[in-house]
Enzyme design. Structure first.
Site, PDB file in Angstrom:
ATOM      1  N   GLY A 119      -3.005   2.952   0.203  1.00  0.00           N
ATOM      2  CA  GLY A 119      -4.418   3.267   0.352  1.00  0.00           C
ATOM      3  C   GLY A 119      -5.124   1.976   0.732  1.00  0.00           C
ATOM      4  O   GLY A 119      -4.582   1.174   1.486  1.00  0.00           O
ATOM      5  N   GLU A 120      -6.262   1.736   0.167  1.00  0.00           N
ATOM      6  CA  GLU A 120      -7.002   0.495   0.434  1.00  0.00           C
ATOM      7  C   GLU A 120      -7.138  -0.239  -0.893  1.00  0.00           C
ATOM      8  O   GLU A 120      -7.731   0.272  -1.834  1.00  0.00           O
ATOM      9  CB  GLU A 120      -8.371   0.856   1.039  1.00  0.00           C
ATOM     10  N   CYS A 125       2.802  -0.579  -0.671  1.00  0.00           N
ATOM     11  CA  CYS A 125       1.744  -0.992   0.266  1.00  0.00           C
ATOM     12  C   CYS A 125       0.537  -1.549  -0.508  1.00  0.00           C
ATOM     13  O   CYS A 125       0.640  -2.620  -1.099  1.00  0.00           O
ATOM     14  CB  CYS A 125       1.363   0.145   1.206  1.00  0.00           C
ATOM     15  N   ILE A 149       2.371   0.620   7.568  1.00  0.00           N
ATOM     16  CA  ILE A 149       1.045   0.991   8.079  1.00  0.00           C
ATOM     17  C   ILE A 149       0.042  -0.049   7.563  1.00  0.00           C
ATOM     18  O   ILE A 149      -0.224  -0.119   6.370  1.00  0.00           O
ATOM     19  CB  ILE A 149       0.629   2.399   7.600  1.00  0.00           C
ATOM     20  N   ARG A 150      -0.475  -0.870   8.460  1.00  0.00           N
ATOM     21  CA  ARG A 150      -1.386  -1.982   8.067  1.00  0.00           C
ATOM     22  C   ARG A 150      -0.848  -2.676   6.820  1.00  0.00           C
ATOM     23  O   ARG A 150      -1.541  -2.855   5.821  1.00  0.00           O
ATOM     24  CB  ARG A 150      -2.799  -1.445   7.819  1.00  0.00           C
ATOM     25  N   HIS A 166       5.835   2.214   3.128  1.00  0.00           N
ATOM     26  CA  HIS A 166       5.592   3.533   2.531  1.00  0.00           C
ATOM     27  C   HIS A 166       6.901   4.312   2.429  1.00  0.00           C
ATOM     28  O   HIS A 166       7.226   5.092   3.341  1.00  0.00           O
ATOM     29  CB  HIS A 166       4.598   4.316   3.399  1.00  0.00           C
ATOM     30  N   GLU A 181       7.532   6.803   0.720  1.00  0.00           N
ATOM     31  CA  GLU A 181       7.259   8.231   0.504  1.00  0.00           C
ATOM     32  C   GLU A 181       7.038   8.987   1.815  1.00  0.00           C
ATOM     33  O   GLU A 181       6.988  10.227   1.813  1.00  0.00           O
ATOM     34  CB  GLU A 181       6.034   8.399  -0.414  1.00  0.00           C
TER      35      GLU A 181
END
Length: 197
Positions: free
Chosen positions: A46-47, A78, A136-137, A172, A174
């Site tokens: 997430g962030e 992440c 992802i980022r 990630h 998952e």
């Protein structure tokens, strides 16, 4: 064995699916008191700044630190890796750490915005065949303390580490059908339960 997935942000359902495929019962954790019913915890992506704010708002910081003090395993993926770290470097310089449980310095959005997403096959110490990793980022681990074991790298960069009962990865796991990193964590939880009798 019941493992919680912190349900403040991120791919909660996907982590639950992967944990269940790896043989654990999994539950979404929305309130700190639910931590008393689980033997392990996943902190999804997430962030990281948002997750940190929500953890403070819902009184999760102290609750998760106490969960860790009991030796119960925690797996951060992440943004979850960032939340576990003792030091965070962001785009605007250093940030306040959130849980400050794992002795490592991490860098947010380390792969840059353009190469935001990529996949790679990575070798992880303790897992026989390479696993498929989705970035992802993604953050990176810049430095680790002497008690932290780096168990996976890509292009010389540290992307998965373990410190006793704590596990963290930049990617990630998952988001693929490969459940072996979740299986690795389920095994950590099983060992911890055996040690605690």
């Amino acid at each position: 064995m019941k493992i919680g997935v912190l349900a403040l942000q991120g791919a909660v359902a996907e982590h639950i699916r992967s944990l269940e495929a790896a043989g654990a019962e999994a539950v979404a954790i929305k309130w700190p008191q639910q931590l008393e019913d689980v033997q392990g915890l996943v902190i999804p992506g997430g962030e990281s700044t948002t997750i940190g704010k929500l953890m403070r708002k819902y009184d999760f910081i102290k609750a998760i630190q106490q969960f860790s003090e009991q030796g119960k395993p925690i797996f951060g993926t992440c943004a979850g890796l960032i939340v576990l770290a003792t030091q965070i470097e962001g785009n605007q310089g250093p940030e306040e750490p959130h849980l400050a449980l794992m002795d490592m310095k991490v860098r947010r959005n380390a792969f840059g915005r353009q190469r935001e997403s990529f996949e790679a096959d990575l070798s992880v110490k303790g897992i026989h065949e390479p696993i498929r990793a989705v970035f992802i980022r993604a953050p990176l681990i810049d430095q680790v303390g002497s008690h932290v074991d780096v168990i996976c790298e890509t292009n010389g960069e540290m992307v998965t580490a373990r410190q006793g009962h704590l596990l963290a990865c930049s990617f990630h796991p998952e988001l693929t059908d490969d459940i072996r990193l979740h299986q690795y964590f389920v095994d950590m939880v099983r060992e911890s339960m055996q040690q605690q009798g």
